[in-house]
Design an enzyme around this catalytic site. Structure first.
Site, PDB file in Angstrom:
ATOM      1  N   CYS A 109     -90.632  12.809 -60.991  1.00  0.00           N
ATOM      2  CA  CYS A 109     -89.966  13.162 -59.728  1.00  0.00           C
ATOM      3  C   CYS A 109     -90.156  14.654 -59.386  1.00  0.00           C
ATOM      4  O   CYS A 109     -91.253  15.037 -59.005  1.00  0.00           O
ATOM      5  CB  CYS A 109     -88.501  12.754 -59.801  1.00  0.00           C
ATOM      6  SG  CYS A 109     -87.800  12.457 -58.178  1.00  0.00           S
ATOM      7  N   SER A 153     -87.148  20.561 -57.600  1.00  0.00           N
ATOM      8  CA  SER A 153     -88.399  21.278 -57.869  1.00  0.00           C
ATOM      9  C   SER A 153     -88.309  22.742 -57.426  1.00  0.00           C
ATOM     10  O   SER A 153     -88.932  23.617 -58.039  1.00  0.00           O
ATOM     11  CB  SER A 153     -89.571  20.579 -57.179  1.00  0.00           C
ATOM     12  OG  SER A 153     -89.323  20.458 -55.804  1.00  0.00           O
ATOM     13  N   HIS A 177     -87.926   7.718 -62.388  1.00  0.00           N
ATOM     14  CA  HIS A 177     -87.286   8.335 -63.548  1.00  0.00           C
ATOM     15  C   HIS A 177     -87.162   7.395 -64.757  1.00  0.00           C
ATOM     16  O   HIS A 177     -86.079   6.860 -65.006  1.00  0.00           O
ATOM     17  CB  HIS A 177     -85.850   8.729 -63.189  1.00  0.00           C
ATOM     18  CG  HIS A 177     -85.746   9.833 -62.210  1.00  0.00           C
ATOM     19  ND1 HIS A 177     -85.641  11.154 -62.586  1.00  0.00           N
ATOM     20  CD2 HIS A 177     -85.706   9.822 -60.859  1.00  0.00           C
ATOM     21  CE1 HIS A 177     -85.542  11.900 -61.511  1.00  0.00           C
ATOM     22  NE2 HIS A 177     -85.580  11.126 -60.455  1.00  0.00           N
ATOM     23  N   ARG A 216     -84.059  10.413 -54.318  1.00  0.00           N
ATOM     24  CA  ARG A 216     -84.648  11.450 -53.441  1.00  0.00           C
ATOM     25  C   ARG A 216     -86.063  11.789 -53.914  1.00  0.00           C
ATOM     26  O   ARG A 216     -86.446  12.939 -54.102  1.00  0.00           O
ATOM     27  CB  ARG A 216     -83.757  12.699 -53.396  1.00  0.00           C
ATOM     28  CG  ARG A 216     -82.495  12.454 -52.586  1.00  0.00           C
ATOM     29  CD  ARG A 216     -81.872  13.720 -52.060  1.00  0.00           C
ATOM     30  NE  ARG A 216     -81.761  14.719 -53.093  1.00  0.00           N
ATOM     31  CZ  ARG A 216     -82.326  15.927 -53.054  1.00  0.00           C
ATOM     32  NH1 ARG A 216     -83.045  16.277 -52.024  1.00  0.00           N
ATOM     33  NH2 ARG A 216     -82.143  16.760 -54.036  1.00  0.00           N
ATOM     34  N   ARG A 241     -92.306  15.628 -50.505  1.00  0.00           N
ATOM     35  CA  ARG A 241     -90.943  15.687 -51.061  1.00  0.00           C
ATOM     36  C   ARG A 241     -89.974  14.838 -50.239  1.00  0.00           C
ATOM     37  O   ARG A 241     -90.098  14.753 -49.029  1.00  0.00           O
ATOM     38  CB  ARG A 241     -90.416  17.132 -51.051  1.00  0.00           C
ATOM     39  CG  ARG A 241     -91.051  18.019 -52.072  1.00  0.00           C
ATOM     40  CD  ARG A 241     -90.399  19.401 -52.032  1.00  0.00           C
ATOM     41  NE  ARG A 241     -89.028  19.359 -52.526  1.00  0.00           N
ATOM     42  CZ  ARG A 241     -88.076  20.218 -52.167  1.00  0.00           C
ATOM     43  NH1 ARG A 241     -88.344  21.177 -51.310  1.00  0.00           N
ATOM     44  NH2 ARG A 241     -86.877  20.111 -52.668  1.00  0.00           N
ATOM     45  N   GLU A 267     -86.649   8.111 -67.660  1.00  0.00           N
ATOM     46  CA  GLU A 267     -85.635   8.639 -68.590  1.00  0.00           C
ATOM     47  C   GLU A 267     -84.222   8.175 -68.231  1.00  0.00           C
ATOM     48  O   GLU A 267     -83.301   8.326 -69.019  1.00  0.00           O
ATOM     49  CB  GLU A 267     -85.709  10.175 -68.638  1.00  0.00           C
ATOM     50  CG  GLU A 267     -85.119  10.926 -67.456  1.00  0.00           C
ATOM     51  CD  GLU A 267     -85.997  10.930 -66.203  1.00  0.00           C
ATOM     52  OE1 GLU A 267     -87.006  10.188 -66.162  1.00  0.00           O
ATOM     53  OE2 GLU A 267     -85.663  11.666 -65.259  1.00  0.00           O
TER      54      GLU A 267
HETATM   55  N1  GLN Z   1     -85.844  15.848 -54.197  1.00  0.00           N
HETATM   56  C1  GLN Z   1     -86.121  16.567 -55.404  1.00  0.00           C
HETATM   57  C2  GLN Z   1     -87.154  17.677 -55.149  1.00  0.00           C
HETATM   58  O1  GLN Z   1     -87.723  17.752 -54.124  1.00  0.00           O
HETATM   59  C3  GLN Z   1     -86.605  15.651 -56.498  1.00  0.00           C
HETATM   60  C4  GLN Z   1     -85.519  14.673 -56.851  1.00  0.00           C
HETATM   61  C5  GLN Z   1     -85.559  14.194 -58.264  1.00  0.00           C
HETATM   62  O2  GLN Z   1     -86.191  14.794 -59.144  1.00  0.00           O
HETATM   63  N2  GLN Z   1     -84.814  13.154 -58.508  1.00  0.00           N
HETATM   64  O3  GLN Z   1     -87.410  18.452 -55.995  1.00  0.00           O
END
Ligand code: GLN
Length: 200
Positions: free
Chosen positions: A71, A41, A167, A131, A100, A169
């Site tokens: 995500c 992000s 996700h 994550r 996050r 996708e």
């Molecule tokens: N940890 C990522 C973030 O903070 C997000 C991880 C993901 O999109 N798989 O942006």
């Protein structure tokens, strides 16, 4: 901008949608919906800002463009984010609070079946967490539509906006994308009926 956008393109194309990758402000013209992919992000936000997409994208979403963040995309959409870097550019449109990286590191990634409220099937969806952020609270404008067994919120909806910690996708299950296309299509029909009604 960055992240798992091609995986979304692949599924949407298979489902018959016309897909455009958005990198510049003009790419926003005429969209029926937009998906903000998983990735980083921080990177996506910085690129949105550097390429002057952040402001027009935010106004398109606020004006009602159907939008789904997966995500990192969900982080960009959230109005409240903890664990951000100082000054991280965000869209801050959806009434959810996210943390996050709340499930730990990359090696603690996992997959689990979850039932999604509003999707017209009770067959659990294979949700993949990498994550991922936790949605720590929703509302009053948004509602939680999926939780883990321990009650952690992992998906939310606010009108035509969806946010998922996981996700879809990265799986071969197209139900989430089909659902989002239905939302986008219904919104297009509603908008054109409305525009038609306003004509003399
Ligand atoms: N940890 C990522 C973030 O903070 C997000 C991880 C993901 O999109 N798989 O942006």
């Amino acid at each position: 901008m960055q992240g798992a956008f091609f995986e979304h393109v692949r599924i949407l194309t298979k489902l018959g949608a016309t897909v455009r990758e958005v990198r510049l402000p003009r790419d926003l013209d005429g969209l029926d919906g937009i998906i903000l992919p998983g990735g980083e992000s921080t990177t996506i936000g910085k690129l949105l800002e550097a390429w002057d997409v952040l402001v027009p994208l935010r106004s398109a979403i606020v004006r009602g463009l159907p939008c789904w963040g997966t995500c990192a995309g969900a982080i960009l959409m959230a109005r409240h984010v903890s664990g951000t870097l100082p000054g991280q550019p965000l869209l801050s449109v959806m009434d959810i609070s996210v943390r996050r990286n709340a499930f730990g590191r990359q090696v603690q990634s996992f997959e689990t079946g979850i039932v999604i409220d509003g999707m017209d099937t009770d067959v659990p969806f294979p949700a993949m967490f990498i994550r991922a952020p936790k949605i720590e609270s929703v509302g009053p404008d948004a509602t939680a539509i999926a939780t883990l067994d321990d009650g952690t919120i992992v998906a939310a909806r606010q009108g035509n906006w969806l946010a998922t910690s996981f996700h879809p996708e990265l799986t071969s299950d197209p139900r989430f994308h089909t659902w989002f296309l239905d939302i986008a299509l219904a919104n297009r029909e509603h908008s054109s009926a409305f525009a038609g009604a306003a004509m003399p």
